[in-house]
Scaffold this active site. Sequence first.
Site, PDB file in Angstrom:
ATOM      1  N   THR A 260      -3.051   5.301  -4.201  1.00  0.00           N
ATOM      2  CA  THR A 260      -2.010   5.851  -3.778  1.00  0.00           C
ATOM      3  C   THR A 260      -0.594   6.145  -4.262  1.00  0.00           C
ATOM      4  O   THR A 260       0.183   6.607  -4.501  1.00  0.00           O
ATOM      5  CB  THR A 260      -1.750   6.264  -1.737  1.00  0.00           C
ATOM      6  OG1 THR A 260      -2.035   4.433  -1.880  1.00  0.00           O
ATOM      7  CG2 THR A 260      -3.355   6.409  -1.234  1.00  0.00           C
ATOM      8  N   THR A 261      -0.228   4.923  -4.875  1.00  0.00           N
ATOM      9  CA  THR A 261       0.654   4.226  -5.331  1.00  0.00           C
ATOM     10  C   THR A 261       0.691   4.719  -6.657  1.00  0.00           C
ATOM     11  O   THR A 261       1.637   5.526  -6.960  1.00  0.00           O
ATOM     12  CB  THR A 261       1.336   2.519  -5.314  1.00  0.00           C
ATOM     13  OG1 THR A 261       1.062   2.001  -4.089  1.00  0.00           O
ATOM     14  CG2 THR A 261       2.721   2.517  -5.889  1.00  0.00           C
TER      15      THR A 261
ATOM     16  N   ASP B 183       0.769  -1.139   0.433  1.00  0.00           N
ATOM     17  CA  ASP B 183       0.189  -0.060  -0.193  1.00  0.00           C
ATOM     18  C   ASP B 183       0.940   1.207   0.021  1.00  0.00           C
ATOM     19  O   ASP B 183       1.899   1.151   0.983  1.00  0.00           O
ATOM     20  CB  ASP B 183      -0.892   0.070   0.972  1.00  0.00           C
ATOM     21  CG  ASP B 183      -1.542   1.108   1.619  1.00  0.00           C
ATOM     22  OD1 ASP B 183      -2.277   1.884   0.485  1.00  0.00           O
ATOM     23  OD2 ASP B 183      -1.097   2.034   1.961  1.00  0.00           O
TER      24      ASP B 183
ATOM     25  N   ASP C  47      -8.602  -0.267   1.658  1.00  0.00           N
ATOM     26  CA  ASP C  47      -9.058   0.988  -0.089  1.00  0.00           C
ATOM     27  C   ASP C  47     -10.388   0.200  -0.660  1.00  0.00           C
ATOM     28  O   ASP C  47     -10.795   1.011  -1.448  1.00  0.00           O
ATOM     29  CB  ASP C  47      -7.549  -0.325  -0.724  1.00  0.00           C
ATOM     30  CG  ASP C  47      -6.428   0.497   0.216  1.00  0.00           C
ATOM     31  OD1 ASP C  47      -6.805   1.358   0.429  1.00  0.00           O
ATOM     32  OD2 ASP C  47      -5.581   0.243  -0.519  1.00  0.00           O
TER      33      ASP C  47
END
Length: 523
Positions: free
Chosen positions: A107-108, A74, A386
């Site tokens: 987020t990545t 994550d 997520d």
Amino acid sequence: MSEPQAVYATDEYGRPFIIVREQARKTRSHGIEAIKSHILAARTVANIIRTSLGPRGLDKILITPDGEIIVTNDGATILSQMEVEHQIAKLLVQLSKSQDDEIGDGTTGVVVLAGALLEQSEALLDRGIHPIRIADGFDRACKVAVEELDRISDRVTFSKTDTSNLFKTAMTSLGSKIVSKEHQQFAQIAVDAVLQVADLERRDVSFDLIKVDGKVGGSLADTTLIKGVLLDKDMSHPQMPHSVSDARLAILTCPFEPPRPKTKHKLEISSVDEYKKLQVYEKEKFIDMIKRVKDTGANLVICQWGFDDEANHLLMQNDLPAVRWVGGPEIELIAIATQGRIVPRFEDLTAAKLGKAGVVREQAVTIFVRGSNKMIVDEAKRALHDAICAVRNLVVDNRVVYGGGAADISCSIAVAKAADEIATIEQYAMRAFASALDAIPLALAENSGLSPIETLADVKSRQINEGDSHIGIDCSGKGNNDMKEQFVYDPLISKRQQYLLATQLVRAVLKIDDVIVAGQAED
């Protein structure tokens, strides 16, 4: 000979004063040199998490200062646990946190995109293009990309009874997580949890009402969704019943103890009789409190504060089960779930303010994650977060774009085409933006063990020749590049936010051309 530490001087009136040399070294970098050092720092951070992108992305092991081990892919978790010192690297950490707070997923991708944009900026700076012209070109390109996302997005339908599209979105989000073994079960739990608290008419999800908790033991398959609120507490007395049916809850924020003066006080007891009188007074107060609760019809007390052994004993004697030391957020959730009122004083307690519940047991939890060790449980909780966020985003805005880099390639083509129509120097920055968008499908292909450049070239040519924006990288090796047929969904608001946040950060970095760092004092 060393420089003098102080200099004698006089002002225009002849009055003397001493100028003392500053006792610290300052470091300064400015101009293109400063911008390039920032770009290098940002690229280093982006490259660390680039390999975690996509369903075949790799995990990272993070070891905290106290020795705790975290295994995750994550992006937000990796960056938040990294102790970065460089000021621009910290901006990337905050960028990831912004995406996590606002959207909860992607987020990545947002950090990989920001790193790619800065990498492209470096080549433009070497060609002598001014940083502000580059930033302006990126802003124009971002606007074109967001418009293209709106154009290629599809609306998906869902309802309380038909949740298949929400389920597919949750499956896409969970595809890259450690829980992929129990893929379908976790996706269904995420959908059910969101729909349980969603207001579909207002298109709103009360995210605070979804609680995810975990306990080591069992396997991931034992993870369950229970429509209730977690009370990870025992009854205050071991002989109280462990389960209460048809519960009427008195939710109290006042303690079970005799009233005390609000000012500082001191009680002096000089004889046995006075002590016995105090004991009788306390017992009468306890009995009065219990009577007030019983008179309302309550059969369970939820108390924010603790109470001593005598009060506990009297509660058990009067068949009034109680739970103590229940935290503020938990008290609020219980009040919402049972439609009760939080009562600050015993005098205010009435039957109308009681909460109602079918069954209260010592374990009742919204999503209860199980796993063989703490590391697995923690990562499963992050994965569920997520997935829940992805489903919530679809409830708020039911437009989706297609994953596997399909949307990024389509936007890259649109931006490159728009760049050819612009006469000013910003066209170079727009072409660089289009190249940066290719970084996400390239990373997906590389992480999936495919030849990145060949795969991207093939998919991009097919999108242009067939006019089909659904074609993306086949990360799972299903032999089909159509992401719509593979049901790889990304919520539109998630992808749009990635583009906007990454562009804003890159503009901020390009505008910084001078860094002055106050150094350590000299020896």
